[in-house]
Design an enzyme around this catalytic site. Structure first.
Site, PDB file in Angstrom:
ATOM      1  N   TYR A   1      54.684  41.531  29.539  1.00 38.27           N
ATOM      2  CA  TYR A   1      53.972  40.294  28.643  1.00 38.27           C
ATOM      3  C   TYR A   1      52.594  40.422  28.528  1.00 38.27           C
ATOM      4  O   TYR A   1      51.854  41.143  29.282  1.00 38.27           O
ATOM      5  CB  TYR A   1      54.374  38.976  29.491  1.00 38.27           C
TER       6      TYR A   1
ATOM      7  N   ARG B   1      46.013  47.674  -7.698  1.00 43.01           N
ATOM      8  CA  ARG B   1      46.195  47.839  -6.471  1.00 43.01           C
ATOM      9  C   ARG B   1      46.384  46.678  -5.972  1.00 43.01           C
ATOM     10  O   ARG B   1      46.524  45.519  -6.277  1.00 43.01           O
ATOM     11  CB  ARG B   1      44.638  48.482  -6.222  1.00 43.01           C
TER      12      ARG B   1
ATOM     13  N   SER C   1      49.131  41.456  37.123  1.00 43.85           N
ATOM     14  CA  SER C   1      48.465  40.860  36.227  1.00 43.85           C
ATOM     15  C   SER C   1      47.074  41.692  35.889  1.00 43.85           C
ATOM     16  O   SER C   1      46.132  41.572  36.629  1.00 43.85           O
ATOM     17  CB  SER C   1      48.464  39.701  35.962  1.00 43.85           C
TER      18      SER C   1
ATOM     19  N   CYS D   1      46.120  39.288  31.680  1.00 49.12           N
ATOM     20  CA  CYS D   1      45.589  37.908  31.372  1.00 49.12           C
ATOM     21  C   CYS D   1      44.209  37.923  30.940  1.00 49.12           C
ATOM     22  O   CYS D   1      43.679  37.097  31.137  1.00 49.12           O
ATOM     23  CB  CYS D   1      45.917  36.928  32.672  1.00 49.12           C
TER      24      CYS D   1
ATOM     25  N   HIS E   1      30.852  33.048  29.336  1.00 51.33           N
ATOM     26  CA  HIS E   1      31.343  31.866  29.665  1.00 51.33           C
ATOM     27  C   HIS E   1      31.759  30.884  28.604  1.00 51.33           C
ATOM     28  O   HIS E   1      33.019  30.488  28.445  1.00 51.33           O
ATOM     29  CB  HIS E   1      30.432  31.088  30.934  1.00 51.33           C
TER      30      HIS E   1
ATOM     31  N   GLU F   1      42.189  44.254  38.595  1.00 48.75           N
ATOM     32  CA  GLU F   1      41.146  44.188  38.024  1.00 48.75           C
ATOM     33  C   GLU F   1      39.932  44.899  38.386  1.00 48.75           C
ATOM     34  O   GLU F   1      38.789  44.781  37.982  1.00 48.75           O
ATOM     35  CB  GLU F   1      40.593  42.590  37.820  1.00 48.75           C
TER      36      GLU F   1
ATOM     37  N   GLY G   1      32.826  52.325  -3.657  1.00 44.91           N
ATOM     38  CA  GLY G   1      31.290  52.553  -3.826  1.00 44.91           C
ATOM     39  C   GLY G   1      30.638  53.961  -3.134  1.00 44.91           C
ATOM     40  O   GLY G   1      29.734  53.988  -3.271  1.00 44.91           O
TER      41      GLY G   1
ATOM     42  N   GLY H   1      43.616  42.035  34.794  1.00 47.07           N
ATOM     43  CA  GLY H   1      42.637  41.218  34.395  1.00 47.07           C
ATOM     44  C   GLY H   1      41.383  42.219  33.947  1.00 47.07           C
ATOM     45  O   GLY H   1      40.689  42.651  34.353  1.00 47.07           O
ATOM     46  N   THR H   2      41.574  42.401  32.369  1.00 47.89           N
ATOM     47  CA  THR H   2      40.960  43.385  31.817  1.00 47.89           C
ATOM     48  C   THR H   2      39.400  42.904  31.694  1.00 47.89           C
ATOM     49  O   THR H   2      38.817  43.760  31.183  1.00 47.89           O
ATOM     50  CB  THR H   2      41.592  43.598  30.607  1.00 47.89           C
ATOM     51  N   ASN H   3      39.200  41.722  31.794  1.00 51.78           N
ATOM     52  CA  ASN H   3      37.598  41.332  31.698  1.00 51.78           C
ATOM     53  C   ASN H   3      36.883  41.930  32.671  1.00 51.78           C
ATOM     54  O   ASN H   3      36.098  42.979  32.416  1.00 51.78           O
ATOM     55  CB  ASN H   3      37.327  39.637  31.682  1.00 51.78           C
ATOM     56  N   ASP H   4      37.344  41.695  33.973  1.00 49.24           N
ATOM     57  CA  ASP H   4      36.606  42.316  35.133  1.00 49.24           C
ATOM     58  C   ASP H   4      36.837  43.966  35.234  1.00 49.24           C
ATOM     59  O   ASP H   4      35.835  44.742  35.597  1.00 49.24           O
ATOM     60  CB  ASP H   4      37.207  41.773  36.420  1.00 49.24           C
TER      61      ASP H   4
ATOM     62  N   LYS I   1      43.933  55.616  -7.294  1.00 44.32           N
ATOM     63  CA  LYS I   1      43.545  55.403  -8.545  1.00 44.32           C
ATOM     64  C   LYS I   1      44.430  56.111  -9.601  1.00 44.32           C
ATOM     65  O   LYS I   1      45.163  55.613 -10.533  1.00 44.32           O
ATOM     66  CB  LYS I   1      41.984  55.594  -8.685  1.00 44.32           C
TER      67      LYS I   1
ATOM     68  N   ARG J   1      46.749  31.460  39.736  1.00 40.76           N
ATOM     69  CA  ARG J   1      45.531  32.511  40.607  1.00 40.76           C
ATOM     70  C   ARG J   1      44.834  31.391  41.612  1.00 40.76           C
ATOM     71  O   ARG J   1      44.445  30.480  41.188  1.00 40.76           O
ATOM     72  CB  ARG J   1      44.507  32.981  39.622  1.00 40.76           C
TER      73      ARG J   1
ATOM     74  N   ARG K   1      35.934  59.499 -13.049  1.00 40.20           N
ATOM     75  CA  ARG K   1      35.731  58.834 -11.703  1.00 40.20           C
ATOM     76  C   ARG K   1      36.260  59.524 -10.532  1.00 40.20           C
ATOM     77  O   ARG K   1      37.417  60.333 -10.781  1.00 40.20           O
ATOM     78  CB  ARG K   1      36.348  57.583 -11.793  1.00 40.20           C
TER      79      ARG K   1
ATOM     80  N   MET L   1      31.502  57.264  -3.616  1.00 39.13           N
ATOM     81  CA  MET L   1      31.477  58.315  -4.641  1.00 39.13           C
ATOM     82  C   MET L   1      30.973  58.004  -5.748  1.00 39.13           C
ATOM     83  O   MET L   1      30.771  56.843  -6.132  1.00 39.13           O
ATOM     84  CB  MET L   1      32.638  59.253  -4.490  1.00 39.13           C
TER      85      MET L   1
ATOM     86  N   ARG M   1      43.747  28.944  36.157  1.00 40.15           N
ATOM     87  CA  ARG M   1      42.520  29.094  36.947  1.00 40.15           C
ATOM     88  C   ARG M   1      42.408  28.011  37.721  1.00 40.15           C
ATOM     89  O   ARG M   1      41.938  26.751  37.201  1.00 40.15           O
ATOM     90  CB  ARG M   1      41.567  29.308  36.410  1.00 40.15           C
TER      91      ARG M   1
END
Lengths: 915, 915
Positions: free
Chosen positions: B889, B356, B802, B869, B478, B783, B105, B804-807, B26, B656, B96, B107, B600
């Site tokens: 990738y 700003r 590849s 993936c 899912h 995975e 908000g 499989g970062t979910n699993d 400020k 896959r 201020r 301080m 898939r």
């Protein structure tokens, strides 16, 4: 000039027992026996170097070999006073493989080599037994045809051409057994065999003994690379370039009349380990006659005779027996181990054919090892390495009466095999659910609980049963885990069983086993046997658990106790136990546990009426309701912990906070839910929807472990309060207790910090109220990969780690142990896994995470105490790995404590010897 | 002597915009505006260094400070031609906080400082408005009491004492609004406030303006360490030692009569991004009057007037407007970004109070960034960094008509919030199961599929619905996964919904929504709204997908296309898509996908009658039966692959092999099983027992992934045959296809070797039959942790990885994403997790395994191609991490491809700038 051929005979040998790599085990031991002045038929060993040469040169030999073989053969002729190829007194030879490491039955052997139409006459003359001679000749031609000329069938459905001719001959003569054929018949067979060879191979059977010998030597070398041998080496980690030696040895015959015989013996009793000579023999017989089982073998000494009223060798041929007994003592002392020996008596002369370390029972291994130390033959450390940790299982578990079991198996009562999940033997009447097991056992019945699979609800039924048999689940399924914990016999994952709860029966192949029928399971072998077989506890168990002190038991216990004391001297790893109750803790202490590595608080939740309070807690609508129910559980949990602290005295006790998902404590079928709703005074519909809300897609990865305590801190607070109040009260009784509070399933240091805050705050409050300070630790399970990978952070809050390798294996592989049965066998058969990773710790993957966790954890906190409390903590190879990566202790079920102690000793000894 | 105080006023300032660390955002911007010749009420900034000093010295100040403040204050008095504490023409100040990084908000602020009973008279004189003056005084005393004297209530249930007095006063006077109180009322209130202070604090309210000033300065410094501010910094990663500056500035008033006013404006349109001046103002008002909503603000220029028939500033005060417009241009150009400005007109004079960077919609961000490049204000790289990747979501998704939605929300139609799982907006008639969704949609209805949770069986229903709403499951459940895959709108895990399938209704609080009722969901915000709200596709979507080219759409598309082309110039990561069907592949290409990273195959199994063949395969008793069923699937799978190859042309397509457990393809309820048994011509009992046998305790860790192909190699063989036959046929059409066969769930190189053998053998056979060679690769998903830990071994058989970062997230944490909902909120609230790890890749744990896998994998095979993936492949922070660890990738659902491209560009740019 290189030496390729090692002669033995006339009381001296070129080789000795130290030359196994060069001469193979058999050749080296034959040479050693000669050097010890023991009568061994003369012969020579062609070294393993020639095998490598032969391979590299596409079947060629070193140029020196021919002369060296000829020279050695001449010495053998002199030693045996006969001549190779002689028509008067022909020398006959055996040609056998012999690698540095035994590969039983994998490679080829040729006997009676040197026979042809000419030398046959000499053999007849020398033995005066035409039939015997032609039988030798027939066998030799067939063996030569099979092995050297390659007529042995490859496929398992193909027939051996010589067998076909033999069978045809017996049929033509109307006889059943080979020995019923006459000399003429056998002579005819030799002719037919040779014609078959001519037909199949296109060449005559070689009459020249020298040609026979070189043919046999080549065949043995080639057999090193037959598919069976290659597969065997792969399976047993034997390097392909070791090669086999070839042993060429003069033949001796145990079937040359009444002054001849053959036998096998052990220098000590291989069953009991007693230091007595033990063996069997048959007069006028060949080794294979013993196997054929037509004649009953005789004991070698009076001591063994027992109920059989047959003369012993000691009585029939006292002079030979005396010679043999001297050799027994000499070999036993010289090799400093129980030997398995083979001998032949040929026309009144004793010949030794083989000596090697003998296989033995667990009991015998224990006793021999200790006796040999007492006799000054071996050191304590050697004694320890002579007993495989798993062999202790045999001496600690209840067992079936061996004769009764054999009888049952002979009668076709063995109907299936499952996984040997809980060792020991149990018989009982079949029941199909836990309440029945309790009820039947309550009225004094022995029951065997048979389930498709078990769940925590079944715990009291499991406890009431003699043994547990399941159709589903692996070595670390719920049933297996609880069984080992309780010391129950268990056969798990027996997929052949078709269990029908409705009909209350098991169908397995054509057998139907109904509720109430007796069934027996051998948890050491996985066998399932119809009917009842008498069982008894092992002698050591009698002393350890039942405090019996009958003389025989006390003696055997003495061996056990002495060996285990040596183990404790050398081991570096501590050994704790996984125990949930005071009685388990007491048993574990008897087995040598130094503390509790895992006390599962949830197992206490199923006792008596507690489950009602647990369910009330789960079904409460708010925190206040949960706290009311928890207040009911508090005094019970506290009483449990007091009992455990009192049993364990000053030993550390690691208590894990609540771990399983809450739905495990609720019923699941509509009927059970209605009953419970009724009892709880709530609408069945509401209870059903609570149960539904708690349902999880993957409970193993669900709302459990510290995730429960984080959402419901009041549960952790109640458990901590019970622990610390119990600790204060027992401290006031004068026992300096060491509680260790373990937070499960931590994957992030902030989870642990959160729960640690609850535990520490509770401790402060309890100590202040009680005006007592108790030293305690807070630590965590490392059982998800993230916990291991961030161990440097986790160690900021943890005073100890305990590897939960059951769950760590599940998460590292991404495999549910409850479901692995569907593909486990396919994986083992396809050689994707060397072993079930839930049984034997996977060093490459899971072990890598453990190593990371140890390094990172100690990097943050150098005195971090690290243990393991998964099932692997009692498996010897896994214990060895835990030693190698520097854990402080392993923890296992009470009955595996001695095994873990022994495995820890082995690990320490192997490390020193650089093995 | 250090400089602690920075004056601004009279057209020059000690500071500038580059001094944010010292002067706060400020203060630095106020100084900058002064330097630009913009009228700003004079004042001074006490630097952040004083904050640190104050903290270190327990509330003490540097000795030089007093003098520097006095000197600056004198300059302010001169600049504003008034005197602090003067009874004729008093200078009033605001005090201020102002940190380097905005903490809105958090301080404290004090306004109207300098008022006391004496200066009050001056204020009344100057303004001629007694009520105005007493209102200022009352506010100041309350603010001072709250902030400086600590009377502000801590607990949320406690009441502000000044509020209590104010309410009492209004009640006593029988009025509703503050502005209805008279000057006398306010005067009385000031007295009562002071009495209250005396009572609570035990001291008088300070009448001395200097004492007021120092009290306020200290309070602002202390507020840096109030709990809210500390928590905010922790949450936003702001270092605690940065400190706040204090801005002391002369007050100006927009409520000093008709020639006064106040307003806020943006230098461009923050909604559309158009380069037009945009803002609102109120005459004779304070900033808070705008917020209170009592008066409708007026537009600042004629362009904005629209339907409202109120005059604009441009019309009311053309001169002021002209000044403001000049300032707008100056600030926009100077800051090279759209500014959010505040201004006050005090008795005909314009003062700027703040500038700003302004918040903007995704569309505006896009347009402003591109426009500014076109205008030569910023570089392409700066433009890219001005658009957050996730903002693209806003311009790509269908949206609700903003006014209609606001109306619905104002009418209380917003009934619940769930997870914003599939962005976009959808309205439809509620149906409760997939077949109904299909049927209703088939007859032309718009439907919204509402399920407790969804399963693969629901796929056709999901496809038919406008949107999907579930009560259970997280961001990667899912429903969420399939919705994003399909580009469907989805709100997931909306636990407030009480869905009753039997009654065919949803209950949520007191609302009942029945089958067929209209419901609307905003998948960008997670809102669930009763009734129908009109939706429309975004302009870019119209062009991209629907190939529409209306002028407005084409213009906006042009901005998008230009920015994305710049992104592609700088990004290093490739961006592929997860697509299972040709139409998805085509959409992804339109969005810029460079290949398929995950196709898939199992999604194809639910199409049309295929499920019958799939079930036949699963239920077959032996391999021959399975092969017969697979032969029926072969031509269908082949047709699928041909379609995909044709759509993707020469781009790589990663396919896959079958992944989910087989029981996912079977029905589960008794009735469904009976129907299927009937159809298959088998006994329902047998089918039920098959279903039971396939049941798994933890399906996520069960018999799935490569474990299927290892037990049933014929499945892999069929899939490989379909892939390669399709590849051969499309190759013959002149398209050079690049299939990549991906084996899922590999934890051991031997699993991959086993499946690779099947694939390679099939390929050889197909190529030979077709007389075509197709280049292909075989690789694996990484995975499970063991796959990452043994990546050096796995890379021996894999040509690509590849992630499989979910699993991998599930197994690394040991958490089932389907069950995580039970504790996710508790974890976020307890600050155990910073974000849902299934949404934002966990760099510490999962990322560590990925880094290990990249290093080990490339150690074995230096040109190993590595991608991701999992769902994280489309999440910007995760994409950045993938860039950092050197992946080749990322692959994500079609609709996230632009976001991933932008995130990849950001990652590359940030790397270069060392951020």
């Amino acid at each position: 000039m290189s030496m390729y051929v090692y002669f033995f005979g006339e009381g001296k040998a070129d080789g000795n027992a130290g030359m196994k790599d060069l001469l193979g085990g058999k050749g080296a031991n034959l040479a050693e026996m000669i050097n010890l002045g023991i009568p061994v038929p003369s012969g020579f060993t062609i070294s393993t170097e020639v095998c490598s040469y032969y391979e590299k040169h596409q079947g060629g030999y070193p140029p020196e070999l021919d002369k060296q073989v000829a020279a050695a053969l001449a010495k053998v002729e002199r030693a045996m006073a006969s001549r190779f190829g002689d028509q008067e007194n022909p020398l006959l030879l055996s040609v056998r493989s012999g690698a540095a490491r035994s590969m039983p039955g994998m490679m080829d052997t040729i006997l009676n080599l040197g026979l042809n139409d000419t030398t046959m006459q000499g053999l007849i003359k020398r033995t005066g037994d035409e039939r015997f001679a032609y039988d030798c000749y027939r066998r030799f031609v067939a063996m030569y045809g099979d092995v050297v000329l390659g007529l042995k069938p490859e496929g398992k459905d193909d027939q051996d051409p010589f067998e076909v001719l033999l069978e045809a001959k017996k049929e033509a003569k109307g006889v059943h057994f080979d020995h019923e054929l006459s000399a003429q018949d056998l002579k005819d067979l030799v002719r037919e065999y040779k014609a078959e060879i001519k037909k199949k191979v296109g060449a005559d059977f070689p009459e020249d003994p020298k040609a026979q010998l070189w043919g046999a030597i080549g065949a043995v070398f080639r057999s090193w690379n037959n598919p069976r041998a290659i597969a065997y080496r792969e399976l047993n980690d034997i390097p392909d370039d070791m090669g086999t030696a070839v042993n060429v040895q003069s033949m001796v015959f145990g079937n040359m009349g009444k002054a001849s015989g053959t036998g096998v013996a052990f220098t000590r009793d291989p069953a009991s380990g007693a230091d007595v000579f033990f063996g069997e023999y048959l007069m006028n017989a060949q080794g294979e006659d013993v196997v054929a089982g037509i004649r009953t073998p005789q004991p070698i000494n009076k001591r063994q005779k027992g109920e059989k009223d047959v003369p012993s060798l000691e009585e029939e041929m006292p002079d030979i027996y005396r010679q043999l007994d001297e050799i027994r003592t000499k070999l036993d002392c010289h090799y400093r181990d129980m030997q398995d020996i083979e001998f032949t008596i040929q026309q009144g002369k004793l010949w030794m054919l083989q000596t090697r370390s003998g296989k033995r029972t667990g009991l015998a291994a224990l006793r021999i090892a200790v006796d040999m130390v007492r006799q000054g033959l071996i050191t304590k450390k050697e004694a320890l390495l002579r007993v495989e940790p798993d062999q202790l299982n045999q001496v600690l578990r209840p067992i079936f009466d061996p004769q009764e079991k054999r009888k049952a198996m002979d009668n076709g009562k063995l109907v299936a095999r499952g996984l040997n999940a809980g060792p020991g033997a149990a018989s009982g009447k079949v029941v199909f659910n836990a309440p029945d097991a309790e009820e039947w056992a309550g009225r004094g019945e022995e029951v065997l609980l048979v389930r498709i699979e078990t769940s925590p609800e079944d715990i009291r039924g499991l406890n009431a049963a003699q043994g547990i048999l399941t159709a589903r689940g692996g070595m670390t399924s719920h049933a297996a885990l609880v069984a080992r914990q309780m010391g129950k016999v268990c056969v798990a994952g027996c997929g052949a069983l078709n269990i029908d709860y409705k009909k209350r029966q098991i169908q397995v192949e054509s057998h139907i086993i109904k509720e109430g029928d007796y069934l027996s399971i051998d948890g050491t072998t996985g066998e399932v046997i119809i009917g009842k077989i008498a069982t008894r506890p092992s002698e050591i168990l009698q002393v350890l658990i039942e405090k019996s002190m009958k003389p025989g038991e006390a003696e055997i216990y003495g061996y056990y106790a002495e060996l285990m004391s040596w183990a404790d001297e050398v081991k570096r790893l501590g050994v704790r136990t996984n125990a949930d109750k005071p009685d388990q803790a007491s048993i574990a202490i008897a087995f040598g546990a130094e503390g509790i590595g895992l006390c599962r608080t949830e197992h206490m939740f199923f006792e008596g009426d507690r489950i009602d309070a647990v369910r009330e807690m789960i079904l409460a609508d708010d925190k206040a309701g949960r706290e009311r129910a928890l207040a009911k559980l508090l005094p019970m949990q506290k009483a449990d912990f007091k009992g455990i602290f009192q049993a364990m005295k000053e030993r550390p006790v690691t208590i894990r906070t609540l771990d399983p998902p809450l739905h495990e404590f609720l019923p699941h079928t509509g009927k059970e839910i209605e009953e419970l709703a009724d009892k709880m005074g709530m609408a069945a519909e509401k209870l059903q929807s609570k149960v539904n809300a708690l349902h999880e897609a993957n409970p193993m990865l669900g709302h459990r472990g510290c995730r429960l305590g984080i959402v419901y801190p009041e549960i952790t607070a109640m458990q901590a309060q019970a622990i610390f109040e119990a600790a204060c009260e027992v401290t006031k009784q004068g026992i300096k207790v060491h509680p260790e509070v373990m937070i499960p399933l931590v994957g992030d240091v902030r989870e642990l910090a959160n729960q640690r805050r609850v535990v520490d705050e509770t401790a402060r409050a309890v100590f202040a109220r009680n005006k007592v300070q108790v030293e305690y630790k807070v630590g965590t399970m490392i059982e998800v990969p993230r916990g291991a990978l961030t161990a440097d952070e986790v160690a900021q809050e943890a005073e100890f780690f305990s590897f939960g390798t059951n769950d760590l294996t599940q998460t590292t592989f991404g495999i549910s142990r409850d479901d692995a049965g569907k593909f486990l066998n396919a994986y083992l058969q396809a050689d994707i896994w060397d072993a079930d990773p839930f049984e034997k710790l996977d060093r490459t993957g899971v072990g890598q995470l453990m190593t990371i966790a140890v390094q990172k954890g100690r990097g943050t906190r150098h005195d971090l105490k690290i243990g393991i409390c998964g099932e692997h903590g009692g498996e010897p190879s896994s214990v060895e790995f835990c030693h190698q990566i520097g854990l402080n202790y392993v923890s296992c079920s009470p009955y595996r404590v001695p095994i873990a102690r022994m495995a820890a000793a082995h690990a320490a000894l192997k490390e020193r010897s650089g093995d």
